[in-house]
Design a protein around this motif. Structure first.
Motif, PDB file in Angstrom:
ATOM      1  N   PRO A 341       7.129  -8.571  10.034  1.00 49.94           N
ATOM      2  CA  PRO A 341       7.673  -9.034   8.709  1.00 49.94           C
ATOM      3  C   PRO A 341       8.652  -8.222   8.166  1.00 49.94           C
ATOM      4  N   ILE A 342       9.854  -8.585   7.415  1.00 52.21           N
ATOM      5  CA  ILE A 342      10.565  -7.762   6.457  1.00 52.21           C
ATOM      6  C   ILE A 342      10.272  -7.640   5.148  1.00 52.21           C
ATOM      7  N   GLU A 343      10.941  -7.086   4.363  1.00 51.73           N
ATOM      8  CA  GLU A 343      10.433  -6.802   2.851  1.00 51.73           C
ATOM      9  C   GLU A 343      10.015  -8.084   2.200  1.00 51.73           C
ATOM     10  N   LYS A 344       8.882  -7.863   1.500  1.00 52.19           N
ATOM     11  CA  LYS A 344       8.381  -8.889   0.623  1.00 52.19           C
ATOM     12  C   LYS A 344       8.020 -10.264   1.367  1.00 52.19           C
ATOM     13  N   ARG A 345       8.025 -10.140   2.581  1.00 56.89           N
ATOM     14  CA  ARG A 345       7.274 -11.563   3.151  1.00 56.89           C
ATOM     15  C   ARG A 345       6.139 -10.980   4.120  1.00 56.89           C
ATOM     16  N   TRP A 346       4.969 -11.032   3.333  1.00 51.44           N
ATOM     17  CA  TRP A 346       3.892 -10.895   3.765  1.00 51.44           C
ATOM     18  C   TRP A 346       3.698  -9.154   4.270  1.00 51.44           C
ATOM     19  N   GLU A 347       4.218  -8.637   3.363  1.00 51.48           N
ATOM     20  CA  GLU A 347       4.411  -7.092   3.337  1.00 51.48           C
ATOM     21  C   GLU A 347       3.319  -6.515   2.842  1.00 51.48           C
ATOM     22  N   ILE A 348       2.483  -5.819   3.868  1.00 50.01           N
ATOM     23  CA  ILE A 348       1.379  -5.161   3.425  1.00 50.01           C
ATOM     24  C   ILE A 348       1.437  -3.751   3.004  1.00 50.01           C
ATOM     25  N   THR A 350      -0.718  -0.232   0.540  1.00 50.79           N
ATOM     26  CA  THR A 350      -1.496   0.049  -0.316  1.00 50.79           C
ATOM     27  C   THR A 350      -0.770   0.864  -1.718  1.00 50.79           C
ATOM     28  N   VAL A 351      -1.294   0.280  -2.726  1.00 52.90           N
ATOM     29  CA  VAL A 351      -0.692   0.814  -4.031  1.00 52.90           C
ATOM     30  C   VAL A 351      -1.821   0.811  -4.940  1.00 52.90           C
ATOM     31  N   GLY A 352      -2.032   2.203  -5.557  1.00 56.05           N
ATOM     32  CA  GLY A 352      -3.014   2.275  -6.690  1.00 56.05           C
ATOM     33  C   GLY A 352      -4.545   2.170  -6.267  1.00 56.05           C
ATOM     34  N   GLY A 353      -4.725   2.372  -4.723  1.00 50.53           N
ATOM     35  CA  GLY A 353      -6.246   2.142  -4.148  1.00 50.53           C
ATOM     36  C   GLY A 353      -6.312   0.649  -4.003  1.00 50.53           C
ATOM     37  N   TYR A 354      -5.442  -0.177  -4.159  1.00 50.71           N
ATOM     38  CA  TYR A 354      -5.512  -1.762  -3.786  1.00 50.71           C
ATOM     39  C   TYR A 354      -4.641  -1.971  -2.503  1.00 50.71           C
ATOM     40  N   ASN A 355      -5.183  -2.967  -1.804  1.00 45.73           N
ATOM     41  CA  ASN A 355      -4.479  -3.570  -0.607  1.00 45.73           C
ATOM     42  C   ASN A 355      -3.713  -4.576  -0.870  1.00 45.73           C
ATOM     43  N   ILE A 356      -2.559  -4.415  -0.881  1.00 43.64           N
ATOM     44  CA  ILE A 356      -1.410  -5.378  -1.468  1.00 43.64           C
ATOM     45  C   ILE A 356      -0.832  -6.199  -0.267  1.00 43.64           C
ATOM     46  N   GLN A 448     -11.055  -0.807  -7.152  1.00 45.83           N
ATOM     47  CA  GLN A 448     -10.222  -0.256  -6.014  1.00 45.83           C
ATOM     48  C   GLN A 448     -10.677  -0.981  -4.585  1.00 45.83           C
ATOM     49  N   GLY A 449      -9.597  -0.868  -3.597  1.00 41.51           N
ATOM     50  CA  GLY A 449     -10.087  -1.410  -2.401  1.00 41.51           C
ATOM     51  C   GLY A 449      -9.875  -2.795  -2.113  1.00 41.51           C
ATOM     52  N   PHE A 453      -3.321 -10.621  -3.412  1.00 40.16           N
ATOM     53  CA  PHE A 453      -2.038 -11.186  -2.800  1.00 40.16           C
ATOM     54  C   PHE A 453      -1.025 -11.559  -3.804  1.00 40.16           C
ATOM     55  N   LEU A 454       0.170 -11.541  -3.767  1.00 37.37           N
ATOM     56  CA  LEU A 454       1.197 -11.712  -4.780  1.00 37.37           C
ATOM     57  C   LEU A 454       2.364 -12.873  -4.058  1.00 37.37           C
TER      58      LEU A 454
END
Length: 459
Positions: A341-348, A350-356, A448-449, A453-454
């Motif tokens: 996937p490319i940017e902002k399409r199911w892009e995974i 880790t930010v601040g200890g969270y899995n985004i 955290q951890g 999902f956004l």
């Protein structure tokens, strides 16, 4: 002229170096026309060669000469300017068309820039840009694949590109540069050795996809689906279907159309070539888990390194493209396996200890429900953050409420957070006005951890 006439030569060649001085002292056109009339020469048997001096020294007069001579039956050609004038050489074969468009070559003041830059003065910049892009497209002559859809068109473009790259020198629309300007940019960035060109066509109203189709003249077309995206501008799904079906208006008759199995597409499609319709129901899903989907289509098993039934469905069109181009099944399978996937399409990330999981590039009711289904199936403990969906028109509140109803009927256990006035219609239990408020809530209340999902519209 007299000597050539006595020798009985039928094909004459005349090279004229037209400079500013020439225009000041003689009327080149009148001289040439007078000689032709005096000696009874057919002007169609003469070839007038315009040299670099004309274009680089007296552009306006050169254009006038070309127009006048053409009116009197002369053939006009542009000289080969040599390696130092690559830009002029690229355009030399279309000078007559350039004249028709009322374009004028204007030179840079600095001599050293002449070989690098050409400026065209035109009546309509977009029209000229499209004409030049179409000319370059014909020069390279790749197989053209043109993709559109209410949602999933960029993902489909990336899937198709990943597949065809296994067998061909290919090029694709970068990111989501999917309007007529992005189309032209893509054409001019395309390498000379491109065999397959994968283009994406977006729209905000009727006629826009038709314009891209006119200058792309595709071999293969795809409509990923017809949903409610941009319904605020077009008024109904029927009109959206009409706009999407413009993709075939200038398609080659021996081409292939590949589309989602939707009656709105079928009823609005006007194409006499081969048509292939597909849906997720045409597949057998063998296995789906976080980071992987395995499915069977036409007795062949395929693997995607990404989850989501909608990704499987989009993959079908990529498979059909590969088959239409005569690709080997193993190459198609490898292309799908390597898709990312490319940017902002199911892009995974880790930010601040969270899995985004960032799927926030855009959203409409159909895409939001599709991604929510994946989250409910594979991420039952994830926190889901939903924002407003834009461009849904006068029924926007109802569309947001429908997403809310979908969540309720799914009996999902996920924590739902909404951001924005419209998103509050999805769920008002944890609703915030701004992203900053949501961020504070998450850092203060979610460990955290956790997976977050956004999903929302950018508009």
């Amino acid at each position: 002229f007299e000597k050539w006439q006595q020798e009985g030569k039928s094909d004459l060649f005349l090279a004229v170096n037209i400079s500013a001085k020439d225009f000041d002292t003689i009327d080149v056109c009148e001289v040439l026309i007078g000689l032709v009339n005096k000696y009874g020469i057919n002007p169609e048997k003469l070839r007038l060669e315009i040299t670099e001096t004309a274009l680089m020294t007296s552009v306006d007069n050169t254009i006038k000469v070309i127009e006048k001579l053409r009116e009197n039956g002369f053939k006009v050609e542009i000289d080969d300017f040599g390696s130092g004038y690559s830009s002029l050489n690229m355009l030399k074969d279309i000078v007559v068309d350039v004249v028709k468009l009322d374009m004028k070559f204007l030179r840079k003041c600095k001599d050293e820039e002449r070989s690098k830059t050409i400026i065209l003065k035109v009546k309509d910049t977009k029209q000229a840009y499209l004409e030049l892009a179409n000319f370059r497209l014909k020069q390279i002559s790749p197989k053209v694949i043109l993709i559109t859809g209410s949602s999933g068109k960029t993902t489909t473009k990336e899937l198709v590109s990943s597949v065809v790259s296994k067998a061909f020198d290919s090029f694709k629309t970068p990111l989501n540069h999917n309007n007529e300007i992005g189309f032209c940019q893509t054409i001019f960035d395309m390498p000379d050795n491109t065999q397959v060109l994968v283009l994406e066509a977006g729209m905000r109203g009727l006629g826009e996809i038709s314009l891209i189709s006119q200058y792309a003249q595709p071999d293969i077309t795809i409509i990923s689906n017809v949903g409610t995206a941009h319904i605020g501008r077009l008024g109904s799904r029927e009109n959206i279907a009409k706009a999407k079906c413009e993709v075939v208006e200038f398609q080659k008759n021996n081409g292939v159309f590949i589309g989602h199995n939707d009656e709105l597409i079928k009823s609005n499609l006007k194409f006499d070539g081969q048509k292939i319709f597909y849906s997720i129901n045409d597949t057998e899903i063998i296995d789906k888990k976080i980071g992987s989907s395995v499915f069977r289509y036409k007795n062949t098993d395929y693997t995607l390194n990404i989850e989501g039934d909608y990704n499987i469905e989009n993959s079908i069109s990529a498979i059909e493209v590969g088959l239409a181009l005569g690709m080997k099944t193993d190459d198609i399978k490898q292309g799908l396996f390597e898709y990312k996937p490319i940017e902002k399409r199911w892009e995974i990330e880790t930010v601040g200890g969270y899995n985004i999981i960032n799927d926030s590039y855009n959203a409409n009711p159909e895409s939001m429900k599709a991604t929510l289904k994946t989250m409910f199936d594979l991420y039952p403990d994830a926190v889901i953050v939903l924002g407003d969906m834009g461009e849904l028109g006068e029924n926007e509140i109802q569309y947001h409420r429908e997403v809310g109803e979908y969540i309720k009927t799914s009996n999902a256990k996920n924590k739902i957070i909404t951001v924005g006035k419209l998103a509050k219609e999805i769920s008002d239990k944890h609703n915030f006005k701004t992203n900053i408020e949501v961020s504070k809530y998450i850092t203060n209340n979610i460990e955290q951890g956790a997976t977050i999902f956004l999903k929302a519209s950018r508009s």
